[in-house]
Design an enzyme around this catalytic site. Structure first.
Site, PDB file in Angstrom:
ATOM      1  N   HIS A   9      32.711  40.934   3.612  1.00  0.00           N
ATOM      2  CA  HIS A   9      32.494  41.457   5.111  1.00  0.00           C
ATOM      3  C   HIS A   9      30.557  40.384   5.156  1.00  0.00           C
ATOM      4  CE1 HIS A   9      30.226  44.703   4.083  1.00  0.00           C
ATOM      5  NE2 HIS A   9      31.003  45.376   3.852  1.00  0.00           N
ATOM      6  N   GLU A  85      37.374  49.613   0.550  1.00  0.00           N
ATOM      7  CA  GLU A  85      35.569  49.775  -0.234  1.00  0.00           C
ATOM      8  C   GLU A  85      36.824  51.420  -1.113  1.00  0.00           C
ATOM      9  OE1 GLU A  85      34.517  48.779  -2.725  1.00  0.00           O
ATOM     10  OE2 GLU A  85      32.495  48.408  -1.169  1.00  0.00           O
TER      11      GLU A  85
END
Length: 205
Positions: A9, A85
């Protein structure tokens, strides 16, 4: 060959300070710089032209990175919870220097063993590896022979690369995966992986 294009990202406000931002934290979106990175990546991947699916972590920063890419490619965005994550527990929002100062013994144990969790019942690297590998295996079956974009985070992307190289766990901390960087793995019909590119940021220049 099946190809997995791994996109980290874009930047959030926590990224420049290198603060831990996992799945147990505040779930920030992209900063203005991160939105520019997402658009530049969308332009580059549209030019590439071979991506057939876009799969992303459900976390806000990944969805905001994946969306402009998918729009340029005319594809839908598929969410996969297991691309999120790691959960860094009590370390969320801290730098490594701050973790070392506040929780030195826990950090030492975490760096030494994939079975050691961060302080506060965070996720172990062993747990993250198991779910990340399951995502990989599912995609290789579902998209055999295709090219798939995975939008995820530092630790899952490093883990996929480490597994492809059959490298030991400590190598996770020996590779750079910059915001909005692209890394590419290919898998032959036997599942043997080859790392084609690592941490490519040329599209951001």
């Amino acid at each position: 060959m099946t190809t997995l294009v791994l996109l980290r990202h874009g930047e959030t406000l926590l990224t420049p300070g290198r603060r831990l931002s996992g799945s147990g934290g505040s779930n920030p979106g992209l900063s203005p710089a991160g939105r520019r990175q997402a658009q530049a990546t969308a332009d580059a991947l549209a030019h590439r032209g071979d991506i057939e699916a876009v799969v992303t972590s459900p976390m806000r920063r990944c969805q905001e990175t994946a969306r402009p890419v998918a729009e340029r490619l005319g594809l839908s965005v598929q969410l996969d919870e297991d691309l999120r994550e790691a959960d860094f527990g009590a370390w969320e929002g801290l730098t490594f220097a701050e973790v070392r100062d506040r929780y030195p013994d826990d950090l030492t144990a975490w760096l030494a063993s994939p079975e050691a969790p961060p302080t506060g019942a965070g996720e172990t690297m062993q747990q993250l590896t198991r779910r990340t590998a399951a995502v990989r295996d599912g995609l290789l079956t579902r998209y055999a022979g295709a090219t798939v974009l995975l939008v995820s985070h530092v630790v899952p992307i490093r883990t996929l690369i480490r597994l492809a190289l059959q490298a030991p766990p400590h190598t996770l901390f020996r590779m750079e995966v910059a915001p909005a960087s692209l890394s590419t793995l290919t898998y032959d019909e036997t599942g043997t992986a080859t790392l084609q590119t690592l941490n490519d940021t040329h599209h951001l220049i």
